[in-house]
Every structure is written in structure tokens, then in C-alpha cells.
Design a protein around this motif. Structure first.
Motif, PDB file in Angstrom:
ATOM      1  N   LEU A 178       0.838  -1.205   0.000  1.00  0.00           N
ATOM      2  CA  LEU A 178       0.000   0.000   0.000  1.00  0.00           C
ATOM      3  C   LEU A 178       0.870   1.252   0.000  1.00  0.00           C
ATOM      4  CD1 LEU A 178      -2.776  -1.008   2.574  1.00  0.00           C
ATOM      5  CD2 LEU A 178      -2.964  -0.903   0.068  1.00  0.00           C
ATOM      6  N   CYS A 179       0.439   2.241  -0.791  1.00  0.00           N
ATOM      7  CA  CYS A 179       1.169   3.506  -0.903  1.00  0.00           C
ATOM      8  C   CYS A 179       0.581   4.563   0.028  1.00  0.00           C
ATOM      9  CB  CYS A 179       1.101   4.011  -2.346  1.00  0.00           C
ATOM     10  SG  CYS A 179       1.978   2.966  -3.527  1.00  0.00           S
ATOM     11  N   PRO A 180       1.377   5.551   0.434  1.00  0.00           N
ATOM     12  CA  PRO A 180       0.848   6.640   1.263  1.00  0.00           C
ATOM     13  C   PRO A 180      -0.356   7.299   0.592  1.00  0.00           C
ATOM     14  CG  PRO A 180       3.242   6.757   1.167  1.00  0.00           C
ATOM     15  CD  PRO A 180       2.824   5.700   0.174  1.00  0.00           C
ATOM     16  N   ASP A 181      -1.418   7.408   1.346  1.00  0.00           N
ATOM     17  CA  ASP A 181      -2.669   8.014   0.861  1.00  0.00           C
ATOM     18  C   ASP A 181      -3.210   7.284  -0.370  1.00  0.00           C
ATOM     19  OD1 ASP A 181      -2.607  10.061   2.846  1.00  0.00           O
ATOM     20  OD2 ASP A 181      -1.154  11.160   1.623  1.00  0.00           O
ATOM     21  N   ASN A 182      -2.756   6.063  -0.603  1.00  0.00           N
ATOM     22  CA  ASN A 182      -3.219   5.249  -1.746  1.00  0.00           C
ATOM     23  C   ASN A 182      -2.982   5.933  -3.087  1.00  0.00           C
ATOM     24  OD1 ASN A 182      -4.196   3.069  -0.127  1.00  0.00           O
ATOM     25  ND2 ASN A 182      -6.023   4.272   0.344  1.00  0.00           N
ATOM     26  N   LEU A 183      -1.912   6.732  -3.150  1.00  0.00           N
ATOM     27  CA  LEU A 183      -1.603   7.447  -4.393  1.00  0.00           C
ATOM     28  C   LEU A 183      -0.592   6.654  -5.200  1.00  0.00           C
ATOM     29  CD1 LEU A 183      -1.371  11.115  -3.034  1.00  0.00           C
ATOM     30  CD2 LEU A 183      -3.258  10.035  -4.289  1.00  0.00           C
ATOM     31  N   CYS A 184      -1.045   6.178  -6.367  1.00  0.00           N
ATOM     32  CA  CYS A 184      -0.198   5.358  -7.230  1.00  0.00           C
ATOM     33  C   CYS A 184       0.602   6.235  -8.199  1.00  0.00           C
ATOM     34  CB  CYS A 184      -1.050   4.407  -8.063  1.00  0.00           C
ATOM     35  SG  CYS A 184      -2.050   3.256  -7.104  1.00  0.00           S
ATOM     36  N   ALA A 185       1.733   5.701  -8.619  1.00  0.00           N
ATOM     37  CA  ALA A 185       2.493   6.340  -9.694  1.00  0.00           C
ATOM     38  C   ALA A 185       1.687   6.250 -10.984  1.00  0.00           C
ATOM     39  CB  ALA A 185       3.841   5.647  -9.849  1.00  0.00           C
ATOM     40  N   PRO A 186       1.924   7.156 -11.933  1.00  0.00           N
ATOM     41  CA  PRO A 186       1.232   7.066 -13.230  1.00  0.00           C
ATOM     42  C   PRO A 186       1.408   5.686 -13.844  1.00  0.00           C
ATOM     43  CG  PRO A 186       2.414   9.136 -13.073  1.00  0.00           C
ATOM     44  CD  PRO A 186       2.827   8.332 -11.882  1.00  0.00           C
ATOM     45  N   GLY A 187       0.328   5.166 -14.391  1.00  0.00           N
ATOM     46  CA  GLY A 187       0.371   3.878 -15.062  1.00  0.00           C
ATOM     47  C   GLY A 187      -0.024   2.696 -14.201  1.00  0.00           C
ATOM     48  N   TRP A 188      -0.334   2.968 -12.930  1.00  0.00           N
ATOM     49  CA  TRP A 188      -0.634   1.871 -12.008  1.00  0.00           C
ATOM     50  C   TRP A 188      -1.915   2.139 -11.236  1.00  0.00           C
ATOM     51  CZ3 TRP A 188       2.300  -2.356 -12.586  1.00  0.00           C
ATOM     52  CH2 TRP A 188       3.520  -2.198 -13.250  1.00  0.00           C
ATOM     53  N   THR A 189      -2.584   1.041 -10.823  1.00  0.00           N
ATOM     54  CA  THR A 189      -3.865   1.171 -10.138  1.00  0.00           C
ATOM     55  C   THR A 189      -4.047   0.021  -9.157  1.00  0.00           C
ATOM     56  OG1 THR A 189      -6.247   1.493 -10.496  1.00  0.00           O
ATOM     57  CG2 THR A 189      -5.138  -0.090 -11.929  1.00  0.00           C
ATOM     58  N   GLU A 190      -5.236  -0.152  -8.652  1.00  0.00           N
ATOM     59  CA  GLU A 190      -5.614  -1.121  -7.618  1.00  0.00           C
ATOM     60  C   GLU A 190      -5.139  -0.636  -6.245  1.00  0.00           C
ATOM     61  OE1 GLU A 190      -7.667  -3.697  -7.778  1.00  0.00           O
ATOM     62  OE2 GLU A 190      -7.985  -3.380  -9.916  1.00  0.00           O
ATOM     63  N   SER A 191      -5.581  -1.359  -5.197  1.00  0.00           N
ATOM     64  CA  SER A 191      -5.352  -0.903  -3.825  1.00  0.00           C
ATOM     65  C   SER A 191      -3.873  -0.774  -3.480  1.00  0.00           C
ATOM     66  CB  SER A 191      -6.032  -1.848  -2.833  1.00  0.00           C
ATOM     67  OG  SER A 191      -5.520  -3.163  -2.959  1.00  0.00           O
ATOM     68  N   ASN A 192      -3.032  -1.649  -4.031  1.00  0.00           N
ATOM     69  CA  ASN A 192      -1.608  -1.524  -3.723  1.00  0.00           C
ATOM     70  C   ASN A 192      -0.793  -1.140  -4.962  1.00  0.00           C
ATOM     71  OD1 ASN A 192      -1.683  -3.916  -5.130  1.00  0.00           O
ATOM     72  ND2 ASN A 192      -0.588  -5.129  -3.593  1.00  0.00           N
ATOM     73  N   CYS A 193      -1.476  -0.556  -5.925  1.00  0.00           N
ATOM     74  CA  CYS A 193      -0.806   0.000  -7.111  1.00  0.00           C
ATOM     75  C   CYS A 193       0.049  -1.034  -7.839  1.00  0.00           C
ATOM     76  CB  CYS A 193       0.083   1.190  -6.707  1.00  0.00           C
ATOM     77  SG  CYS A 193      -0.789   2.476  -5.786  1.00  0.00           S
TER      78      CYS A 193
END
Length: 244
Positions: A178-193
Motif C-alpha cells: 500500500l502507498c501513502p494516501d493510496n496514491l499510485c504512480a502514473p500507469g498503475w492502479t488497484e489498492s496496492n498499485c
């Protein structure tokens, strides 16, 4: 003629002593008295820390207690007190704790002073001395032979084999990703990016549509088209800009 008889009085050792000149100390369980002649104890039961037929021999350097049946667990194999097991250096060997180092580490801990936490998959017990997990299976987020090393900041999961994909290169949770504040890098998604954008989408939150000629795939991060050609009506390196 008168005959005189002289009575000779003999004295036994005082309670708690025996042998020549009563110079030996009894070592019987519960401080019971021993034979004043040979030191034998009732029922041959010696006090803790003592052994032999007359309980006159202390336990060897590696054992202690009743019948010398307990093993010393001292750091660097130091000697322990033959009666109570307390280590001469006041330090327990790895995997042991308590005043006399007679208690193995609790489930979930290992090492000197039981001060290290086990990190085995599904919470199973690790070796109390070295921390090795059964079949060397670490919990997600941990690695090395005894699972004591956390994943690098950009990795997570089982065997630290998954890469974090957090916005601005932030570290993810070593176990879940899991990422801080659920913020994914561009190009990635889902709960843990951990999931790349679907085909036809790219960028932050996978919110930008690809515009490649003949519906060719675009890079899920940058949007650049695999055929390097934009569909009509779009331009720019990633075909994201419509002409005015």
C-alpha cells in the motif's frame, strides 16, 4: 580386689555434618539430616545442585538443580551456579531467558534476550536461537536466511519480489504494498498499485485514454504508442494533445 570400669562416651556429629572430624556438610533435600558416618541422605535425595551417593559432589559446570538434571544456557558457554542455574556472566545464550536462562523464547521471538521478532509466513514459530523459519518461508515484507531483514523501500511482499509503484517514488508498505494516501504512480492502479492500467488507458489514475493509430497499444505509464503513430486528430509524443 576392687575392679573399676571406666565409661567412654562417644559423640556423633552435630546435625548437618558427617564424616571424618565431622568436617563434611550434608547436602540433603529440604535440609534433612544425613548419616553422620557416610553422609547418605534419606531416600538418597540430594539437595538441588548436588549428586553422588552421599550428595557430596556438585553438578558439573554445564548442569544444575535437582539431580543435576537441568542444562545451563549461558552466553558463550559460561558456567552457571550448580544450585540455581544463574549464569556467572549474567547473560543467557541466544534463545533463552529468565533469571536462570531456563526458559526458551516465547513463540514469535528469538536470539539473545529473546529480543528479536520472528517473521515467518502465517505466523509460524521460528527457531528460538537463530530465527530461521520452517522451509525458510518468510512473511511478506521480510527476507534473508532468518527473515530478519525488511524489504528495500521500493520492494514488498513475498520474498520482497514485488516492486512498489507509489506516486513520486514514495515507499510502500513492505508487507502489503500500500502507498501513502493510496496514491499510485502514473500507469498503475488497484489498492496496492500493483496492476498496470488496462489496455487503452495510461497515466495518473489510469485516467487518460490512448490515441494510437489502428488502436495500437500505448505505454501504460507515458502513453507513447507502440507504433509511434497517433490516430487522426491527435498529436504530441504520446498522442494526448488535440490540435487547435
Amino acid at each position: 580386689m576392687s575392679v573399676f570400669f571406666q565409661t567412654v562416651q562417644t559423640a556423633t556429629c552435630i546435625q548437618g555434618t558427617f564424616g571424618s572430624n565431622c568436617s563434611n556438610i550434608c547436602q540433603c533435600v529440604n535440609n534433612e539430616n544425613c548419616s553422620h558416618v557416610d553422609g547418605g541422605c534419606p531416600n538418597n535425595q540430594c539437595a538441588a545442585g548436588w549428586t553422588h551417593a552421599n550428595c557430596s559432589v556438585a553438578c558439573n559446570r554445564s548442569t544444575f538443580g535437582s539431580n543435576c538434571s537441568n542444562i545451563c544456557h549461558c552466553h558463550n558457554n559460561a558456567t552457571c551456579n550448580h544450585v540455581d542455574g544463574v549464569c556467572s556472566n549474567k547473560r543467557c545464550a541466544a534463545g533463552w531467558t529468565h533469571d536462570n536462562c531456563s526458559v526458551a523464547c516465547d513463540h514469535g521471538n528469538f536470539g539473545e534476550n529473546c529480543s528479536y521478532e520472528c517473521h515467518c509466513i502465517n505466523g509460524v514459530r521460528c527457531d528460538p536461537v537463530f530465527g530461521n523459519c520452517p522451509d525458510d518461508l518468510c512473511a511478506p515484507g521480510w527476507t534473508q536466511s532468518n527473515c530478519s531483514v525488511a524489504c528495500n523501500p521500493d520492494m514488498f511482499g513475498k520474498n520482497c519480489s514485488s516492486r512498489c509503484h507509489c506516486l513520486f517514488g514514495a515507499s510502500c508498505d513492505k508487507s502489503s504494498g500500500l502507498c501513502p494516501d493510496n496514491l499510485c504512480a502514473p500507469g498503475w492502479t488497484e489498492s496496492n498499485c500493483s496492476v498496470a492500467c488496462d489496455q487503452g488507458l495510461f497515466g495518473l489514475n489510469c485516467s487518460t485514454q490512448c490515441h494510437c493509430l489502428h488502436k495500437a497499444n500505448c505505454n501504460h505509464v507515458s502513453g507513447n504508442c507502440s507504433n509511434e503513430q497517433c490516430e487522426p486528430g491527435w498529436t504530441h509524443s504520446n498522442c494526448s494533445v488535440a490540435p487547435l
